[in-house]
Design a protein around this motif. Structure first.
Motif, PDB file in Angstrom:
ATOM      1  N   HIS A  23       0.851  -1.183   0.000  1.00 26.20           N
ATOM      2  CA  HIS A  23       0.000   0.000   0.000  1.00 26.20           C
ATOM      3  C   HIS A  23       0.890   1.237   0.000  1.00 26.20           C
ATOM      4  O   HIS A  23       2.051   1.180   0.411  1.00 26.20           O
ATOM      5  N   GLN A  39      -2.585   7.853   8.452  1.00 24.67           N
ATOM      6  CA  GLN A  39      -2.803   6.456   8.834  1.00 24.67           C
ATOM      7  C   GLN A  39      -1.582   5.954   9.578  1.00 24.67           C
ATOM      8  O   GLN A  39      -0.456   6.121   9.103  1.00 24.67           O
ATOM      9  N   MET A  75       0.865   3.334  10.235  1.00 20.84           N
ATOM     10  CA  MET A  75       1.229   2.235   9.348  1.00 20.84           C
ATOM     11  C   MET A  75       2.632   1.757   9.672  1.00 20.84           C
ATOM     12  O   MET A  75       3.336   2.321  10.515  1.00 20.84           O
ATOM     13  N   ARG A 130       2.918   7.355  11.788  1.00 26.99           N
ATOM     14  CA  ARG A 130       1.936   8.122  11.026  1.00 26.99           C
ATOM     15  C   ARG A 130       2.541   9.456  10.604  1.00 26.99           C
ATOM     16  O   ARG A 130       2.197   9.988   9.554  1.00 26.99           O
ATOM     17  N   VAL A 177       3.825   0.929   2.646  1.00 21.10           N
ATOM     18  CA  VAL A 177       3.419   0.001   3.696  1.00 21.10           C
ATOM     19  C   VAL A 177       3.968  -1.387   3.390  1.00 21.10           C
ATOM     20  O   VAL A 177       3.775  -1.926   2.295  1.00 21.10           O
ATOM     21  N   ARG A 223     -11.441  -1.109  11.473  1.00 25.43           N
ATOM     22  CA  ARG A 223     -10.337  -0.638  10.630  1.00 25.43           C
ATOM     23  C   ARG A 223      -9.030  -0.620  11.431  1.00 25.43           C
ATOM     24  O   ARG A 223      -7.968  -1.005  10.926  1.00 25.43           O
ATOM     25  N   ASN A 224      -9.117  -0.199  12.695  1.00 26.24           N
ATOM     26  CA  ASN A 224      -7.920  -0.200  13.545  1.00 26.24           C
ATOM     27  C   ASN A 224      -7.380  -1.619  13.734  1.00 26.24           C
ATOM     28  O   ASN A 224      -6.167  -1.842  13.731  1.00 26.24           O
ATOM     29  N   TRP A 247      -5.533  -2.702  10.554  1.00 28.24           N
ATOM     30  CA  TRP A 247      -4.222  -2.064  10.388  1.00 28.24           C
ATOM     31  C   TRP A 247      -3.251  -2.498  11.479  1.00 28.24           C
ATOM     32  O   TRP A 247      -2.039  -2.528  11.255  1.00 28.24           O
ATOM     33  N   ARG A 301      -1.931  -5.737  10.038  1.00 26.49           N
ATOM     34  CA  ARG A 301      -0.965  -5.463   8.973  1.00 26.49           C
ATOM     35  C   ARG A 301       0.371  -5.001   9.557  1.00 26.49           C
ATOM     36  O   ARG A 301       1.441  -5.416   9.114  1.00 26.49           O
TER      37      ARG A 301
END
Length: 488
Positions: free
Chosen positions: A326, A351, A353, A418, A438, A461-462, A465, A468
């Motif tokens: 990403h 974000q 990441m 971030r 990412v 969503r948290n 991520w 990930r």
């Protein structure tokens, strides 16, 4: 009542799709002599559809007869982990397979996919290479530059296929004739190097030419001899090491193997330090243009040193690889500050990441930029670094002074962040908005969730991520500070 005919597709039998071997699609370099096959059932959402039997056909040629294995009709609803039980497979052999299933009405349908897998090196004697390294070791708290290794070899005729089998104690990037081999990151990942290390197999057929070819590799400390916690470096070994061999299959049936040995040469190049926790320092003025291509003058390079690691088990890579998956564009935050000749800019990627930053810039030779990464920002606009503890999470790049501009993207580090702070040392340095890249293990999404509550959606969503960010080669507890450990 009037009888309504069902949709024609609803009468179709189950069809095997999504053929996988050892969880991979058409994998290269398996070393399990009985690899397991799996598939999904496609019945177009027909109610009550199910598999009652299957048949697997494995061939030594694409579209050929099942001369390796034919299961016959097996009365079972099994669709995962069907282990190969045909003729013994050889190192580097490729086989093709397809499936047929019977549904609850005993109707048979064959897969339209034609899948394959290729064996890796099944015996230790298949390796004709030896571990090699540079000479520097560094210390418990001091790093070394990343060694660049190279060798030129001659290909005298057209080839049918070529494979590179490679691994490292540390991390590596392989190059052939000026091109990067594959798109995997931080290979071979993290393992217990006292016991085993995975190797990777790459199809390099398109990169090999008739005539002179040059294979190269850059080595980084990685998990092997870099920081993996707060206790200093070298918890497994004292320097990165490399093991690789190229197998060339000629059209006339000959096979040639080129392995790592002391005929390879090395030099320490522009990557002055690379550490997963501390960051990467790169001086572009020290680059060797063309070092990974034929014709480069390497008379000033040294011969590599042999290293013995025969007790370490070499295994084909079984986990999904790390890839750059990403990208996020950065937003420039309100003006920070300038001190003497230094200019500070701060960015928000929007974000939290895990990965690195790609930076396009232009400026005079010798000018340096410093990149600091953080997850939070203070009320006064400064970045919050306290949670990193001893991890510096800082990259440095010194420009070579290209008039057309330069690109910096670290190879052998990753940060949890971030926010980004860029400090410019030197005049007349132009910077484009940075891009956040990412990195994480290439794990496909298997489901999704959403509801009417935006807060719960953001929580989901948290979670995604967080997964990930903590799935980088192995699951870890956090990706930013000095404790990125695999507590699982």
């Amino acid at each position: 009542a009037t009888e309504v005919s069902p949709h024609p597709m609803s009468q179709a039998a189950c069809r095997p799709v999504h053929l996988r071997c050892e969880y991979f699609e058409n994998p290269l370099g398996l070393d399990d002599p009985r690899p397991r096959m799996s598939w999904w059932l496609d019945a177009n959402h027909r109610r009550g559809a199910r598999q009652t039997a299957f048949q697997l056909l494995v061939s030594s040629e694409p579209g050929g007869k099942p001369d390796c294995w034919d299961t016959g009709k097996v009365l079972a609803d099994t669709s995962t982990h069907v282990a190969y039980a045909g003729k013994p497979l050889r190192s580097r052999q490729r086989v093709w397979w397809r499936g047929r299933v019977w549904d609850e009405r005993d109707r048979a349908t064959e897969s339209t996919e034609r899948a394959w897998w290729e064996m890796g090196l099944l015996e230790r004697s298949d390796w004709k290479a030896q571990w090699i390294s540079g000479t520097l070791t560094g210390g418990r708290w001091t790093s070394i530059p990343a060694p660049c290794l190279r060798r030129t070899f001659f290909v005298g005729a057209r080839i049918a296929r070529a494979r590179l089998y490679a691994t490292a104690l540390g991390v590596y990037e392989a190059r052939l004739n000026g091109e990067r081999v594959g798109d995997l990151q931080l290979t071979p990942g993290w393992t217990d190097y006292n016991r085993r290390v995975p190797y990777q197999c790459f199809d390099i057929t398109p990169l090999v030419v008739v005539g002179d070819n040059t294979i190269g590799a850059i080595l980084g400390d990685g998990w092997f001899c870099g920081h993996i916690a707060w206790r200093g470096r070298q918890l497994y070994g004292d320097r990165p090491k490399f093991l690789a061999q190229i197998a060339l299959d000629y059209l006339d049936g000959r096979t040639e193997v080129i392995g790592t040995d002391t005929t390879w040469k090395f030099a320490y190049g522009p990557m002055l330090a690379s550490d997963l926790l501390m960051g990467e320092s790169y001086d572009a003025r020290l680059e060797f243009p063309g070092w990974d291509k034929p014709g480069f003058d390497d008379r000033g390079w040294q011969s590599t040193r042999p290293n013995h690691a025969n007790a370490i088990l070499l295994e084909a890579m079984r986990a999904p690889p790390v890839r750059a998956l990403h990208e996020f564009k950065a937003q420039l935050l309100p003006a920070a500050s300038g001190r003497n000749s230094r200019v500070i800019r701060r960015y928000d990627f929007g974000q939290n990441m895990v990965g690195r930053v790609r930076l396009r810039l232009k400026g005079p030779s010798g000018a340096t930029v410093t990149l600091r990464h953080a997850e939070m920002i203070e009320a006064d606009g400064r970045l919050h670094f306290a949670n990193l503890r001893t991890a510096r999470a800082t990259d440095h790049y010194t420009l070579r002074g290209e008039t057309a501009g330069e690109v910096f993207e670290p190879r052998f580090t990753f940060h949890g962040f971030r926010y980004l702070e860029i400090e410019i040392h030197g005049p007349d340095v132009e910077i484009e908005d940075p891009v956040g890249v990412v990195l994480h293990s290439d794990l496909p999404l298997t489901g999704e969730f959403s509801c009417s509550d935006p807060l719960i959606n953001q929580l989901q969503r948290n979670i995604l991520w967080s997964q990930r960010g903590n799935f980088v080669a192995v699951p870890t507890d956090c990706p930013q500070r000095d404790e990125r450990l695999g507590w699982t």
